[in-house]
Design a protein around this motif. Structure first.
Motif, PDB file in Angstrom:
ATOM      1  N   LYS A 267     -25.550  69.589   7.985  1.00 23.65           N
ATOM      2  CA  LYS A 267     -26.214  68.413   7.393  1.00 23.65           C
ATOM      3  C   LYS A 267     -26.181  67.224   8.349  1.00 23.65           C
ATOM      4  O   LYS A 267     -25.137  66.919   8.942  1.00 23.65           O
ATOM      5  N   LEU A 268     -27.327  66.582   8.456  1.00 17.95           N
ATOM      6  CA  LEU A 268     -27.433  65.329   9.216  1.00 17.95           C
ATOM      7  C   LEU A 268     -27.527  64.186   8.217  1.00 17.95           C
ATOM      8  O   LEU A 268     -28.347  64.236   7.285  1.00 17.95           O
ATOM      9  N   ALA A 269     -26.696  63.159   8.375  1.00 21.54           N
ATOM     10  CA  ALA A 269     -26.826  61.965   7.542  1.00 21.54           C
ATOM     11  C   ALA A 269     -27.530  60.887   8.355  1.00 21.54           C
ATOM     12  O   ALA A 269     -27.099  60.565   9.467  1.00 21.54           O
ATOM     13  N   THR A 270     -28.621  60.352   7.820  1.00 22.34           N
ATOM     14  CA  THR A 270     -29.310  59.246   8.487  1.00 22.34           C
ATOM     15  C   THR A 270     -28.920  57.963   7.760  1.00 22.34           C
ATOM     16  O   THR A 270     -29.346  57.734   6.621  1.00 22.34           O
TER      17      THR A 270
ATOM     18  N   VAL B 187     -18.845  49.003   7.707  1.00 24.87           N
ATOM     19  CA  VAL B 187     -19.466  50.130   8.405  1.00 24.87           C
ATOM     20  C   VAL B 187     -18.434  51.239   8.629  1.00 24.87           C
ATOM     21  O   VAL B 187     -18.721  52.426   8.449  1.00 24.87           O
ATOM     22  N   CYS B 188     -17.216  50.837   8.997  1.00 25.42           N
ATOM     23  CA  CYS B 188     -16.177  51.830   9.278  1.00 25.42           C
ATOM     24  C   CYS B 188     -15.868  52.657   8.038  1.00 25.42           C
ATOM     25  O   CYS B 188     -15.690  53.875   8.121  1.00 25.42           O
ATOM     26  N   ASP B 189     -15.789  52.011   6.876  1.00 21.82           N
ATOM     27  CA  ASP B 189     -15.531  52.758   5.637  1.00 21.82           C
ATOM     28  C   ASP B 189     -16.704  53.683   5.312  1.00 21.82           C
ATOM     29  O   ASP B 189     -16.512  54.829   4.911  1.00 21.82           O
TER      30      ASP B 189
ATOM     31  N   VAL C  82     -16.539  57.858   4.851  1.00 24.87           N
ATOM     32  CA  VAL C  82     -16.913  58.558   3.622  1.00 24.87           C
ATOM     33  C   VAL C  82     -18.025  59.566   3.919  1.00 24.87           C
ATOM     34  O   VAL C  82     -17.931  60.748   3.555  1.00 24.87           O
ATOM     35  N   VAL C  83     -19.062  59.114   4.605  1.00 18.93           N
ATOM     36  CA  VAL C  83     -20.197  60.006   4.879  1.00 18.93           C
ATOM     37  C   VAL C  83     -19.747  61.178   5.764  1.00 18.93           C
ATOM     38  O   VAL C  83     -20.259  62.294   5.642  1.00 18.93           O
ATOM     39  N   GLY C  84     -18.776  60.917   6.627  1.00 19.09           N
ATOM     40  CA  GLY C  84     -18.240  61.987   7.480  1.00 19.09           C
ATOM     41  C   GLY C  84     -17.624  63.116   6.669  1.00 19.09           C
ATOM     42  O   GLY C  84     -17.467  64.230   7.165  1.00 19.09           O
ATOM     43  N   CYS C  85     -17.289  62.851   5.417  1.00 15.63           N
ATOM     44  CA  CYS C  85     -16.764  63.917   4.538  1.00 15.63           C
ATOM     45  C   CYS C  85     -17.900  64.800   4.010  1.00 15.63           C
ATOM     46  O   CYS C  85     -17.664  65.901   3.533  1.00 15.63           O
TER      47      CYS C  85
ATOM     48  N   ALA D 286     -17.809  54.668  15.506  1.00 16.39           N
ATOM     49  CA  ALA D 286     -17.333  55.862  16.230  1.00 16.39           C
ATOM     50  C   ALA D 286     -15.812  55.873  16.360  1.00 16.39           C
ATOM     51  O   ALA D 286     -15.212  56.938  16.492  1.00 16.39           O
ATOM     52  N   SER D 287     -15.191  54.702  16.291  1.00 16.27           N
ATOM     53  CA  SER D 287     -13.740  54.648  16.470  1.00 16.27           C
ATOM     54  C   SER D 287     -12.989  55.284  15.293  1.00 16.27           C
ATOM     55  O   SER D 287     -11.825  55.614  15.416  1.00 16.27           O
ATOM     56  N   VAL D 288     -13.667  55.448  14.168  1.00 14.88           N
ATOM     57  CA  VAL D 288     -12.987  56.030  12.993  1.00 14.88           C
ATOM     58  C   VAL D 288     -13.721  57.234  12.408  1.00 14.88           C
ATOM     59  O   VAL D 288     -13.206  57.900  11.505  1.00 14.88           O
ATOM     60  N   CYS D 289     -14.918  57.527  12.906  1.00 12.71           N
ATOM     61  CA  CYS D 289     -15.763  58.535  12.254  1.00 12.71           C
ATOM     62  C   CYS D 289     -15.275  59.955  12.572  1.00 12.71           C
ATOM     63  O   CYS D 289     -15.043  60.290  13.726  1.00 12.71           O
ATOM     64  N   PRO D 290     -15.136  60.804  11.540  1.00  8.44           N
ATOM     65  CA  PRO D 290     -14.647  62.168  11.787  1.00  8.44           C
ATOM     66  C   PRO D 290     -15.712  63.129  12.327  1.00  8.44           C
ATOM     67  O   PRO D 290     -15.385  64.264  12.656  1.00  8.44           O
TER      68      PRO D 290
END
Lengths: 304, 142
Positions: free
Chosen positions: A40-43, A84-86, A90-93, A112-116
């Protein structure tokens, strides 16, 4: 895990590899039709950009993947004050990769500093837009057959045009590139970009009128000149026609010129030019989808 | 003008005239209970005028931050009333939460609790860039 925030995050070899993959996708779409099955791609578009978002979504669909996301901040939790970081955590899940557009400069760096999962910068304010630059590079390679030994004319608003700055930085890494910078005095390329060209020993010249140089160009990259950028009306009236590409000016150009434009255009290219085979800007939009497919594959680590 | 010499602590010398209070704030010297002398506009052969700060206590100091604020200062470490070390500072490669980005379009203006990070882009020209928006900030001249 890799992200793409700035075009300079990629080496020349990696860009060449992406271009090769994109060309192979164009030639053999069936081979790639299921490489992203189940992905899945999230835009996440915190400001609207229909063209870029649809290009990303079409790219993921053609690879067999699915898409989710939002197309403006008002339909996201950003409207409730979420950072943005939060949001990306969340979306990274939920998604395997994120394409993010944000009006604030540097937002993808913070994300990017927090995104999984991998983040692709789909434009951050007037700052970076690396997939536009990749699109431009693929267009040049497809239309001219090479990325070196080129005379590249950049025309219009060269001061505020981030696509122009990014293209100069990216093309400066190739051999025997010469830039012809065509703009009114008010909208010249900023000093720091010129300093970069000096550092990279790239030759360039600055002129005011497109007519004077169009016959020398391999590539003409058009951008829009906005009336409100001029300090006085007299200069605008004197110069405005110089930055409109029409069939008369095309007569002065080489037979193998390639005309590019990041789109949307307003009136800087006459519609009569569209039917000229040298007008590459709609093909450029198509190339954008294929290079995004190659990029999504690279960042997800999938192969055909 | 006479200022007592210190026994154990630091003499921060060659501070650009007028900048001592900025250093005072960044080093949080107001939170100490030892003697601190701030000498402003002292005569200097090398600089014309300079500021000096004397701290009569050895405290943990963020030398990187001090190097960022003014890399031209000299720090004399005093023990037992004698100078035992003279530190030459340099501009650090990266500073965190020392200054704020002034670009109104930068994400660091709106994102909650985001570290304010700057990286050294050009040591010779003393240029730092915001980690997020890459806006350039030139530090003061020598």
């Amino acid at each position: 895990m890799r992200h793409l925030i700035d075009i300079l995050d990629l080496t020349i070899e990696e860009i060449d590899q992406l271009i090769e993959t994109a060309e192979d996708i164009m030639a053999n779409p069936a081979k790639y039709a299921h490489v992203c099955d189940g992905k899945k791609l999230a835009t996440l578009f915190f400001e609207p950009s229909t063209r870029t978002r649809l290009s990303f979504e079409a790219a993921m669909m053609e690879l067999g993947g699915n898409v989710l996301g939002f197309s403006e901040a008002s339909s996201s939790s950003a409207s409730k004050g979420e950072s943005v970081c939060d949001t990306v955590q969340v979306v990274g899940c939920y998604a395997d990769i994120i394409a993010m557009r944000h009006p604030k400069e540097g937002a993808p760096v913070a994300a990017a500093s927090v995104c999984p999962v991998p983040i692709i910068n789909a434009g951050d304010g007037g700052h970076n837009h690396p997939t536009q630059t990749l699109t431009d590079l693929l267009t040049i390679r497809k239309e001219k057959g090479r990325l070196n030994q080129l005379v590249i004319g950049l025309c219009g608003d060269l001061q505020f045009g981030r696509t122009v700055h990014s293209l100069i930085n990216a093309m400066s890494r190739y051999k025997s590139i010469r830039f012809v910078l065509i703009s009114p005095n008010e909208l010249k390329v900023p000093e720091y970009i010129k300093e970069n060209m000096h550092r990279d020993k790239v030759s360039y010249m600055e002129v005011e009128r497109l007519e004077d140089v169009i016959g020398t160009l391999d590539i003409l990259y058009m951008t829009r000149v906005q009336r409100e950028r001029f300090f006085n009306e007299a200069d605008y009236v004197r110069l405005k026609d110089s930055y409109i590409l029409d069939t008369e000016k095309m007569k002065m150009a080489r037979k193998d010129l390639c005309v590019m434009h990041p789109l949307p255009r307003v009136n800087e290219i006459s519609r009569a030019v569209d039917s000229d085979p040298r007008a590459a800007y709609f093909r450029q939009a198509m190339y954008g989808k294929y290079i995004r497919e190659a990029l999504i594959m690279k960042l997800l680590g999938v192969e055909a | 003008m006479n200022i007592d010499s210190i026994q154990n602590g630091y003499v921060i010398d060659h501070i650009k005239a007028g900048r001592s209070m900025e250093l005072y704030r960044h080093l949080k010297l107001d939170s100490l209970d030892c003697s601190i002398a701030i000498i402003q506009n002292a005569k200097s052969e090398r600089m014309g005028r300079k500021d000096i700060i004397k701290i009569d206590q050895e405290i943990p100091i963020d030398w990187d931050m001090l190097g960022y604020i003014d890399p031209d200062v000299t720090v004399n470490v005093i023990r037992g009333g004698k100078r035992v070390e003279k530190k030459q500072l340099k501009m650090p490669d990266r500073v965190v939460n020392v200054m704020r980005c002034k670009n109104p379009r930068c994400i660091s203006q709106v994102e909650h609790e985001l570290d304010q990070i700057f990286t050294l882009a050009d040591r010779e020209k003393r240029v730092y860039r915001c980690h997020y928006c890459e806006t350039a900030y030139k530090r003061s001249e020598k």
